[in-house]
Design an enzyme around this catalytic site. Structure first.
Site, short mmCIF file in Angstrom:
data_model
loop_
_atom_site.label_atom_id
_atom_site.label_comp_id
_atom_site.label_asym_id
_atom_site.label_seq_id
_atom_site.Cartn_x
_atom_site.Cartn_y
_atom_site.Cartn_z
N GLY A 20 0.78 -1.30 0.16
CA GLY A 20 0.02 0.03 -0.16
C GLY A 20 0.80 1.38 0.08
O GLY A 20 0.61 2.17 -0.66
N ARG A 24 7.33 2.05 0.86
CA ARG A 24 7.70 0.57 1.12
C ARG A 24 7.79 -0.10 -0.31
O ARG A 24 8.87 -1.08 -0.54
CB ARG A 24 6.68 -0.21 1.86
CG ARG A 24 6.84 -1.57 2.09
CD ARG A 24 6.00 -2.05 3.19
NE ARG A 24 5.78 -1.27 4.59
CZ ARG A 24 4.68 -1.19 4.84
NH1 ARG A 24 3.62 -1.55 4.56
NH2 ARG A 24 4.56 -0.25 5.95
N ARG A 43 1.53 11.22 -8.64
CA ARG A 43 0.71 11.16 -7.51
C ARG A 43 1.66 10.76 -6.51
O ARG A 43 1.12 10.34 -5.16
CB ARG A 43 -0.58 10.49 -7.64
CG ARG A 43 -1.40 11.24 -8.58
CD ARG A 43 -2.72 10.32 -8.48
NE ARG A 43 -3.74 11.04 -9.51
CZ ARG A 43 -4.98 11.69 -9.07
NH1 ARG A 43 -5.37 11.74 -7.54
NH2 ARG A 43 -5.65 12.27 -9.95
N ARG A 87 -0.51 -8.79 -3.10
CA ARG A 87 -0.63 -7.71 -2.06
C ARG A 87 0.55 -8.48 -0.91
O ARG A 87 0.47 -9.34 -0.31
CB ARG A 87 -1.87 -7.61 -1.76
CG ARG A 87 -1.89 -6.64 -0.18
CD ARG A 87 -3.23 -5.94 -0.01
NE ARG A 87 -3.49 -5.62 1.42
CZ ARG A 87 -2.64 -4.80 2.10
NH1 ARG A 87 -1.71 -4.13 1.57
NH2 ARG A 87 -3.03 -4.58 3.25
N SER A 90 0.68 -4.74 5.99
CA SER A 90 0.44 -5.11 7.28
C SER A 90 -1.33 -5.29 7.79
O SER A 90 -2.01 -4.94 6.89
CB SER A 90 0.82 -3.75 7.94
OG SER A 90 0.00 -2.48 7.40
N ASP A 204 -0.15 -5.08 14.33
CA ASP A 204 -0.67 -4.43 15.61
C ASP A 204 -1.59 -5.48 15.98
O ASP A 204 -2.16 -6.27 15.16
CB ASP A 204 -1.29 -3.24 15.65
CG ASP A 204 -2.43 -2.97 14.52
OD1 ASP A 204 -3.60 -2.81 14.95
OD2 ASP A 204 -1.99 -2.71 13.30
N ARG A 217 8.63 -2.19 11.22
CA ARG A 217 8.02 -2.69 10.25
C ARG A 217 9.07 -3.32 9.39
O ARG A 217 8.81 -4.39 8.55
CB ARG A 217 7.03 -2.05 9.68
CG ARG A 217 5.83 -1.66 10.66
CD ARG A 217 4.91 -0.90 10.09
NE ARG A 217 3.86 -0.59 11.05
CZ ARG A 217 2.64 -0.16 10.76
NH1 ARG A 217 2.17 -0.24 9.45
NH2 ARG A 217 1.59 0.04 11.76
#
Length: 233
Positions: A20, A24, A43, A87, A90, A204, A217
């Protein structure tokens, strides 16, 4: 032609990792791929293509949520001929036996999104992972002693719920964790007859309230990326 990805024909591989977070995507490309080159920054949604063990692989940021992810998935599939989409993201644990840094592979994706209600009125469409990718990922993890959990996940439209305890209803029906894109990915992949999988790392826990920091992460996500890349290889 694509309006959100500015790559030229042939610059995007048939197999793509989909984090996402665009930063990353940059980290994955620089850490795991050889000769990675940026093909997109429209963008700020970065995309890269390089090679992993000699095979071309691309990494494309998708943004947060199903609507954003569907824009990029649609264009990757229809404008650039992408055939395999994984995908890598997290998720928040819904179960007491799924802990921080655990890896979850989504066999199916429930959702609070209304995206499929317009297609299947008064019905429940159940988008699932592609069997070939799922089996390859599970087998690689087993052969390399990487513990995984697999099952149903929830793709939510809301990051901050009005009722925090709402997650317990999903948890009671065996949903493993919550994220924001898998149901959209699995649906569009099925529509266009391509392969899709979602591999998630628990960042989390809604059960314990624990979380890992943004810096942690990257280190924690390495095993997830390893599984994904070897699934595509």
């Amino acid at each position: 032609m694509s309006t959100h990805i500015e790559a030229k024909p042939g610059e995007i591989a048939e197999s793509v990792l989909l984090p996402g977070d665009p930063m990353r995507a940059k980290w994955i490309a620089e850490t795991f791929l050889e000769d990675a080159k940026c093909y997109n920054d429209v963008r700020g949604m970065l995309g890269y293509t390089g090679t992993f063990q000699g095979k071309p692989i691309s990494v494309q940021g998708t943004g947060m949520g199903i609507p954003s992810a569907l824009i990029y998935c649609h264009e990757l599939i229809n404008d650039y001929g992408v055939k395999n989409l994984i995908r890598v993201g997290s998720a928040g644990s819904y179960q007491k036996d799924i802990n921080l840094r655990d890896i979850v592979i989504a066999m199916a994706a429930s959702s609070t999104s209304g995206i499929n209600n317009t297609r299947f009125v008064n019905c429940d469409y159940s988008p699932t992972a592609h069997f070939d990718l799922f089996m390859k990922a599970a087998l690689y993890a087993k052969e390399n002693n990487i513990p995984i959990k697999a099952g149903n996940v929830l793709s939510s439209d809301q990051f901050y719920e009005d009722d925090f305890n709402n997650y317990k209803n999903w948890a009671n029906f065996g949903v493993l964790c919550v994220e924001m894109e898998a149901a959209g990915l699995y649906t569009i992949a099925a529509k266009f007859n391509v392969k899709a999988l979602a591999i998630l790392t628990i960042s989390d826990s809604l059960v314990t309230g624990e979380s890992i920091s943004a810096d942690e992460r990257e280190v924690s996500f390495s095993k997830m990326i390893e599984i994904a890349l070897n699934t595509l290889h």
